[in-house]
Design a protein around this motif. Sequence first.
Motif, PDB file in Angstrom:
ATOM      1  N   THR A  45      -6.466  -5.287   8.457  1.00 51.20           N
ATOM      2  CA  THR A  45      -5.417  -4.456   9.041  1.00 51.20           C
ATOM      3  C   THR A  45      -4.047  -4.891   8.546  1.00 51.20           C
ATOM      4  OG1 THR A  45      -6.737  -4.115  11.029  1.00 51.20           O
ATOM      5  CG2 THR A  45      -4.378  -3.662  11.191  1.00 51.20           C
ATOM      6  N   ALA A  46      -3.282  -3.947   8.002  1.00 52.50           N
ATOM      7  CA  ALA A  46      -1.923  -4.232   7.533  1.00 52.50           C
ATOM      8  C   ALA A  46      -1.167  -2.924   7.425  1.00 52.50           C
ATOM      9  CB  ALA A  46      -1.943  -4.935   6.183  1.00 52.50           C
ATOM     10  N   THR A  47       0.148  -2.983   7.627  1.00 55.01           N
ATOM     11  CA  THR A  47       0.975  -1.779   7.567  1.00 55.01           C
ATOM     12  C   THR A  47       2.038  -1.861   6.483  1.00 55.01           C
ATOM     13  OG1 THR A  47       2.456  -2.674   9.271  1.00 55.01           O
ATOM     14  CG2 THR A  47       0.622  -1.284  10.012  1.00 55.01           C
ATOM     15  N   SER A  48       1.989  -2.897   5.665  1.00 55.17           N
ATOM     16  CA  SER A  48       2.971  -3.053   4.595  1.00 55.17           C
ATOM     17  C   SER A  48       2.369  -3.896   3.483  1.00 55.17           C
ATOM     18  CB  SER A  48       4.245  -3.737   5.116  1.00 55.17           C
ATOM     19  OG  SER A  48       3.962  -5.071   5.507  1.00 55.17           O
ATOM     20  N   GLY A  51       2.484  -7.509   4.563  1.00 50.92           N
ATOM     21  CA  GLY A  51       1.461  -7.780   5.566  1.00 50.92           C
ATOM     22  C   GLY A  51       0.074  -7.840   4.968  1.00 50.92           C
ATOM     23  N   CYS A  52      -0.191  -6.965   4.003  1.00 54.65           N
ATOM     24  CA  CYS A  52      -1.477  -6.964   3.317  1.00 54.65           C
ATOM     25  C   CYS A  52      -1.668  -8.258   2.526  1.00 54.65           C
ATOM     26  CB  CYS A  52      -1.566  -5.741   2.405  1.00 54.65           C
ATOM     27  SG  CYS A  52      -3.135  -5.569   1.510  1.00 54.65           S
ATOM     28  N   ASN A  53      -0.618  -8.668   1.812  1.00 58.24           N
ATOM     29  CA  ASN A  53      -0.699  -9.915   1.043  1.00 58.24           C
ATOM     30  C   ASN A  53      -1.012 -11.094   1.959  1.00 58.24           C
ATOM     31  OD1 ASN A  53      -0.024  -8.445  -1.215  1.00 58.24           O
ATOM     32  ND2 ASN A  53       2.083  -9.163  -1.332  1.00 58.24           N
ATOM     33  N   ALA A  54      -0.306 -11.166   3.089  1.00 58.58           N
ATOM     34  CA  ALA A  54      -0.501 -12.282   4.019  1.00 58.58           C
ATOM     35  C   ALA A  54      -1.899 -12.264   4.615  1.00 58.58           C
ATOM     36  CB  ALA A  54       0.553 -12.226   5.119  1.00 58.58           C
ATOM     37  N   ALA A  55      -2.381 -11.076   4.989  1.00 55.31           N
ATOM     38  CA  ALA A  55      -3.703 -10.972   5.611  1.00 55.31           C
ATOM     39  C   ALA A  55      -4.805 -11.347   4.632  1.00 55.31           C
ATOM     40  CB  ALA A  55      -3.918  -9.557   6.141  1.00 55.31           C
ATOM     41  N   THR A  62      -7.773 -13.726  -3.266  1.00 53.22           N
ATOM     42  CA  THR A  62      -6.725 -14.031  -4.239  1.00 53.22           C
ATOM     43  C   THR A  62      -6.012 -12.786  -4.770  1.00 53.22           C
ATOM     44  OG1 THR A  62      -8.443 -14.113  -5.966  1.00 53.22           O
ATOM     45  CG2 THR A  62      -7.766 -16.201  -4.979  1.00 53.22           C
ATOM     46  N   TYR A  63      -6.445 -11.593  -4.349  1.00 50.54           N
ATOM     47  CA  TYR A  63      -5.776 -10.349  -4.732  1.00 50.54           C
ATOM     48  C   TYR A  63      -5.738  -9.403  -3.544  1.00 50.54           C
ATOM     49  CZ  TYR A  63      -5.511 -11.519  -9.658  1.00 50.54           C
ATOM     50  OH  TYR A  63      -5.188 -12.126 -10.850  1.00 50.54           O
ATOM     51  N   ASN A  74      -3.083   3.536   6.456  1.00 47.91           N
ATOM     52  CA  ASN A  74      -2.759   2.364   5.656  1.00 47.91           C
ATOM     53  C   ASN A  74      -4.065   1.700   5.254  1.00 47.91           C
ATOM     54  OD1 ASN A  74       0.262   2.170   5.905  1.00 47.91           O
ATOM     55  ND2 ASN A  74      -0.291   2.129   8.073  1.00 47.91           N
ATOM     56  N   TYR A  75      -4.184   1.343   3.985  1.00 48.07           N
ATOM     57  CA  TYR A  75      -5.384   0.694   3.495  1.00 48.07           C
ATOM     58  C   TYR A  75      -5.001  -0.626   2.834  1.00 48.07           C
ATOM     59  CZ  TYR A  75      -7.044   5.493   3.979  1.00 48.07           C
ATOM     60  OH  TYR A  75      -7.327   6.743   4.455  1.00 48.07           O
ATOM     61  N   CYS A  76      -5.666  -1.679   3.236  1.00 47.07           N
ATOM     62  CA  CYS A  76      -5.438  -2.996   2.632  1.00 47.07           C
ATOM     63  C   CYS A  76      -6.789  -3.553   2.213  1.00 47.07           C
ATOM     64  CB  CYS A  76      -4.757  -3.925   3.632  1.00 47.07           C
ATOM     65  SG  CYS A  76      -4.490  -5.606   2.994  1.00 47.07           S
ATOM     66  N   GLY A  77      -7.018  -3.594   0.907  1.00 42.91           N
ATOM     67  CA  GLY A  77      -8.264  -4.109   0.361  1.00 42.91           C
ATOM     68  C   GLY A  77      -8.075  -5.481  -0.249  1.00 42.91           C
ATOM     69  N   CYS A  78      -8.942  -6.415   0.092  1.00 36.67           N
ATOM     70  CA  CYS A  78      -8.847  -7.796  -0.392  1.00 36.67           C
ATOM     71  C   CYS A  78      -9.937  -8.074  -1.426  1.00 36.67           C
ATOM     72  CB  CYS A  78      -8.989  -8.775   0.772  1.00 36.67           C
ATOM     73  SG  CYS A  78      -7.801  -8.499   2.116  1.00 36.67           S
ATOM     74  N   PHE A  79      -9.565  -8.774  -2.480  1.00 30.41           N
ATOM     75  CA  PHE A  79     -10.487  -9.069  -3.569  1.00 30.41           C
ATOM     76  C   PHE A  79     -10.350 -10.527  -4.002  1.00 30.41           C
ATOM     77  CE2 PHE A  79      -9.695  -4.570  -3.729  1.00 30.41           C
ATOM     78  CZ  PHE A  79     -10.871  -3.984  -4.167  1.00 30.41           C
ATOM     79  N   SER A  80     -11.388 -11.030  -4.642  1.00 31.93           N
ATOM     80  CA  SER A  80     -11.363 -12.381  -5.205  1.00 31.93           C
ATOM     81  C   SER A  80     -11.144 -12.357  -6.715  1.00 31.93           C
ATOM     82  CB  SER A  80     -12.673 -13.116  -4.887  1.00 31.93           C
ATOM     83  OG  SER A  80     -12.838 -13.259  -3.489  1.00 31.93           O
TER      84      SER A  80
END
Length: 294
Positions: A45-48, A51-55, A62-63, A74-80
């Motif tokens: 969950t992130a709205t900026s 915020g996405c980077n921190a989450a 790492t990405y 709002n979409y925040c996708g995390c990758f390695s």
Amino acid sequence: MVFRISGLSLPLVGLLAFLTVVSAYSETYVGCSSIGAALAGDQVTATSIAGCNAACAAAGYTYAYFANPDSNSNYCGCFSEGPASGGNRDPESGFTDCGNDQSTVYALATDYNFIQCYSSPSSDDTTSQITNDACWDHCKTYTNALFQYASNHFNCICSNVAISSDGSAETCSRSAYFAYSHTPFSSPSLADRRRRRLERMKREQLVMNRFCPSGLEACKVPGSEDSFECIDTSSELESCGGCLYGSYTNATASAGIDCSILTGAALGGTTCSAGRCEISACQDGFKLVEGRCH
């Protein structure tokens, strides 16, 4: 839904190192991608962008890919791993503004700082690399690293020429070179030691992400330092919106709420929805007003 996993622990030193590493890493712009690319990652969950980077960093990735196609989404996708060589898209406006119809991509675990995009930069060392991370690593003893997205690889340039005086600044399009700078190391041995240290830090981050399945949070179990529960804090009645007794992996995370003991709420008259307590019935003598028992 709760999963209890007992007997698994991370040394305190490792946990503290992880929390320190996240704050020490640089957040570095690496381009624009599709909204679908953001959706393909593990969602947080992130709205900026920040915020996405921190989450994503706190979750051990790492990405980070952030997209906000409209005011309600709002979409925040995390990758390695970083973006594919052919995955870059042109900004919608300015030099780096990906706009609302694309994802903005940041690297979270590098000491390189993004400067600008350029055409025709000077080169002291030109190679072809499989990933942008490989380019950064190849240029570790140089002041600057520049990469260009190609169809199935990255064109990589290492340079000691001041970027501000080299080439022509331009929009970060598919044909541009993305320019980065850092403090170079004076010898390959120092650079190798630093690379190994960064790899160790990344592994520590990834270990944190393996504690619980995607969508669940590792929450402390009271009275047991070596145990945690994997909880869906978006719907768990007794740990709504966060871990009631604190997060096992994120010391700064907000504490959750036990919806079952809200003042005036009737037994069985509360639920947790989207991380918020909701009351449907109050005890005798209380009245439900604007979602609360008074």
